[in-house]
Scaffold this motif. Structure first.
Motif, mmCIF file in Angstrom:
data_model
loop_
_atom_site.group_PDB
_atom_site.id
_atom_site.type_symbol
_atom_site.label_atom_id
_atom_site.label_comp_id
_atom_site.label_asym_id
_atom_site.label_seq_id
_atom_site.Cartn_x
_atom_site.Cartn_y
_atom_site.Cartn_z
ATOM 1 N N TYR A 66 0.749 -0.714 -0.051
ATOM 2 C CA TYR A 66 -0.340 0.014 -0.051
ATOM 3 C C TYR A 66 1.168 1.002 0.566
ATOM 4 O O TYR A 66 0.431 2.370 -0.905
ATOM 5 C CB TYR A 66 -0.928 -0.659 1.467
ATOM 6 N N VAL A 67 1.603 1.345 0.743
ATOM 7 C CA VAL A 67 3.254 2.128 0.990
ATOM 8 C C VAL A 67 3.654 2.914 -0.600
ATOM 9 O O VAL A 67 3.420 3.570 -1.310
ATOM 10 C CB VAL A 67 4.061 1.910 1.475
ATOM 11 N N LEU A 68 3.610 2.031 -1.422
ATOM 12 C CA LEU A 68 4.341 1.764 -2.801
ATOM 13 C C LEU A 68 3.261 2.301 -3.816
ATOM 14 O O LEU A 68 4.043 3.014 -4.197
ATOM 15 C CB LEU A 68 5.225 0.884 -3.259
ATOM 16 N N GLU A 69 2.274 2.293 -3.503
ATOM 17 C CA GLU A 69 1.249 2.354 -4.264
ATOM 18 C C GLU A 69 0.796 3.872 -4.184
ATOM 19 O O GLU A 69 0.862 4.797 -5.139
ATOM 20 C CB GLU A 69 -0.018 1.402 -4.489
ATOM 21 N N CYS A 70 0.607 4.081 -2.898
ATOM 22 C CA CYS A 70 0.999 5.738 -2.776
ATOM 23 C C CYS A 70 1.373 6.768 -3.065
ATOM 24 O O CYS A 70 0.870 8.117 -3.619
ATOM 25 C CB CYS A 70 0.241 5.599 -0.698
ATOM 26 N N LEU A 71 2.931 6.217 -3.233
ATOM 27 C CA LEU A 71 3.977 6.538 -3.432
ATOM 28 C C LEU A 71 3.994 6.847 -5.532
ATOM 29 O O LEU A 71 4.642 7.991 -5.529
ATOM 30 C CB LEU A 71 5.670 6.326 -3.270
ATOM 31 N N GLU A 72 3.370 6.321 -5.245
ATOM 32 C CA GLU A 72 3.375 6.084 -7.373
ATOM 33 C C GLU A 72 1.732 7.295 -7.529
ATOM 34 O O GLU A 72 2.313 7.543 -8.514
ATOM 35 C CB GLU A 72 2.769 4.472 -7.659
ATOM 36 N N SER A 73 1.434 7.099 -6.751
ATOM 37 C CA SER A 73 0.507 8.183 -6.689
ATOM 38 C C SER A 73 -0.141 9.634 -6.838
ATOM 39 O O SER A 73 0.648 10.196 -7.789
ATOM 40 C CB SER A 73 -1.553 7.842 -5.528
#
Length: 598
Positions: A66-73
């Motif tokens: 989830y952390v990586l997905e938010c940073l991608e956003s």
């Protein structure tokens, strides 16, 4: 007077009467033109909400991606700002905002996240947007006569998978009210909606969080040939309507805050904004609040019948008609919270089920393996514990859930395969996670384990029982035994006395126990009937239910009843307490079908 959940106007004339009567319509507000370009506000606003989600959302090995997905956003937001034509990138606001995002990307910590949040909160232009709308109380039936032929829905950011599944109930009501409307759905978990609403256009927001706003901007610029409704769904309310405070259009914007049972509506044609909150402060329930919100706005609703039949495989069999040689168990041990439960605990739950299932039946247990290698390793350890401790019998089968082709689960089809497995089970045990919400839309008996008692988030479903792990391991074990006994041994009456005929207790043969159809005229008869049911239970079962129901135990509810007359409102609250209890749901597992109304 401060109004909870409503941004307060700065005017000293802000009184309750003015808010209720709507004397502060937007078109009469002394507000300067849009303080910052709308695309910049949208980018800033979504970045802030992503930062809040990252800072506050519990992270465990089950959702570490989830952390990586938010940073991608956030990276996508930064790039969108740099590529937006006509936006001055050299202003102090834009430069500092981009710096804050860069710091979060380079070093994700509470400090950098809070720096981003604080910068946005104290930005004058942003605050002007947030305070632009003055909300009045939503009148009943405001949209009763409306006819929308286009619906755009955006879920998130910051909302969990389980919350999006819970939100389907509200969407289902909207869809049934406007069956011919074109539907577009923007979600951070598109697999849910691809499975549940296959006719809709579903778009993924993960990595492209501004995609929904870009589509809405296209709708604003398009010819006004279609009446459009835009729905923002989130958990606690994110003031999404503020971005459109200054436009005049025929589009209606609606924001539904699932966790607060609150709905806000902006009618851009008049510039008027409305608010409504249907969450009972005494016996809160998300499910009841969502239905009440819909009834308030549209003055209609249909009885919710669960997830659509196309959502699951045609091979799913009716559990009451199929071969009884195998007992099918589904387990999901994963949650975003740090549960601290070792694999041994879940192996113990499987052993408890095996002890109660008759020897003549084989156990077929499917374990949800998550979507990461860490989750898969944990699930495999559960299987190893069961085998090493010999907690299963010869011929039993315990395996990880996979696709029909034998491949590991992957988005977006993971939801589809998981729902198939749950629908085909005899019993489901999971922790406070998305499957706890998913199983509530089936008729599969389920026990959902919670790390803390939060009944306001529990689904309104007779087949699902929620238990606080804080009550201890032994009550969990005994409750599993009770449920499995009821499922596997149809002829058992005496030990648990859970099977009963309502018509024998002085109630109509088709007595309706649905919490959405409470009839105060039958309250005293209903009360006596429940007393009789409680008295038929074995003392050990009574003790167990008092333990697991805690504040909703029948003995507690009984003490709350005054000797004199109860108002209809308090009758409904007593009834809501009862229908939240495990006592109610356990006894409803085996009311014969012709005695319960669906």
């Amino acid at each position: 007077m401060q109004i909870v959940g409503v941004e307060q106007p700065t005017s000293r004339h802000n009184t309750r009467n003015e808010v209720q009567s709507g004397n502060h319509a937007l078109h009469s507000n002394k507000i300067s033109p849009s303080p910052i370009p709308r695309p910049l506000f949208q980018a800033i606003h979504i970045a802030r909400e992503l930062a809040i989600a990252l800072a506050g959302r519990p992270i465990s090995f089950a959702n570490s991606d989830y952390v990586l997905e938010c940073l991608e956003s956030l990276t996508d937001i930064r790039q969108t700002i740099l590529e937006t034509p006509g936006l001055d990138k050299n202003t102090e606001t834009v430069k500092i905002f981009l710096q804050c995002i860069e710091r979060v990307i380079q070093n994700t910590s509470k400090l950098t996240l809070n720096l981003l949040i604080d910068f946005v909160d104290y930005l004058d232009g942003y605050r002007q947007y947030r305070l632009a709308l003055r909300y009045r109380w939503l009148p009943d039936n405001l949209l009763e006569r409306e006819s929308y032929n286009s619906i755009i829905m955006m879920l998130g950011p910051g909302i969990g998978v389980g919350d999006e599944i819970a939100f389907y109930q509200f969407f289902d009501q909207v869809q049934s009210r406007f069956p011919h409307a074109e539907v577009e759905i923007f979600s951070f978990f598109p697999g849910i909606w691809l499975t549940l609403v296959p006719h809709a256009k579903v778009r993924n927001l993960m990595g492209s969080p501004l995609r929904a706003f870009q589509r809405i901007e296209e709708a604003i610029k398009a010819p006004r040939s279609k009446k459009k409704l835009v729905i923002f769904g989130n958990f606690s309310g994110q003031s999404m309507l503020s971005a459109f405070a200054w436009i005049r259009h025929s589009i209606d914007f609606m924001e539904v805050a699932l966790g607060r049972g609150e709905l806000r509506l902006l009618r851009t044609q008049t510039g008027r904004a409305y608010i409504c909150n249907c969450l009972d402060p005494y016996i809160p329930s998300q499910s009841r609040a969502l239905l009440s919100l819909f009834r308030t706005v549209f003055h209609t609703h249909r009885h919710y019948t669960g997830l659509p039949t196309h959502a699951f495989s045609v091979s799913t069999r009716n559990r009451l008609q199929r071969d009884k040689a195998t007992f099918r168990l589904f387990i999901n041990p994963f949650t975003s919270k740090n549960s601290g439960l070792p694999p041994t605990f879940w192996a113990f739950c499987i052993q408890t089920v095996r002890r109660v299932v008759p020897v003549s039946q084989k156990l077929n247990c499917l374990i949800y393996p998550g979507l990461s290698k860490n989750c898969e390793t944990y699930a495999e350890e559960i299987i190893r514990q069961c085998i090493d401790k010999r907690w299963v019998e010869s011929g039993d089968r315990i395996s990880l859930l996979k696709t029909p082709a034998g491949k590991p689960l992957k988005p977006p089809k993971a939801i589809f395969h998981t729902y198939n497995a749950i629908s085909d089970a005899d019993f489901c045990i999971s922790i406070d996670t998305f499957t706890a919400h998913l199983v509530a839309h089936t008729d599969v008996p389920a026990l959902n384990l919670c790390l803390s008692r939060n009944p306001e988030f529990w689904e309104e479903a007779r087949n699902t029982m929620w238990i606080n792990l804080g009550v201890g391991k032994e009550p969990v074990e005994h409750l599993i035994q009770c449920i499995v006994e009821l499922i596997t041994r149809d002829d058992i009456y005496a030990p648990l006395a859970m099977k009963f005929n309502f018509s024998d207790l002085g109630l109509p043969q088709k007595w309706e126990l649905s919490p959405h159809r409470f009839n105060p005229a039958h309250f005293s008869t209903w009360l006596n009937a429940v007393d009789q049911v409680w008295n038929t239970l074995h003392p050990k079962v009574q003790k167990l239910l008092i333990q697991v129901d805690e504040g909703f135990a029948w003995t507690v509810i009984r003490q709350l009843l005054p000797p004199d007359h109860l108002s209809e409102e308090n009758m409904k609250r007593i009834f809501d307490m009862f229908t939240t209890s495990i006592f109610f749901r356990l006894t409803n597992l085996y009311i014969p079908p012709h005695h319960s109304s669906s």
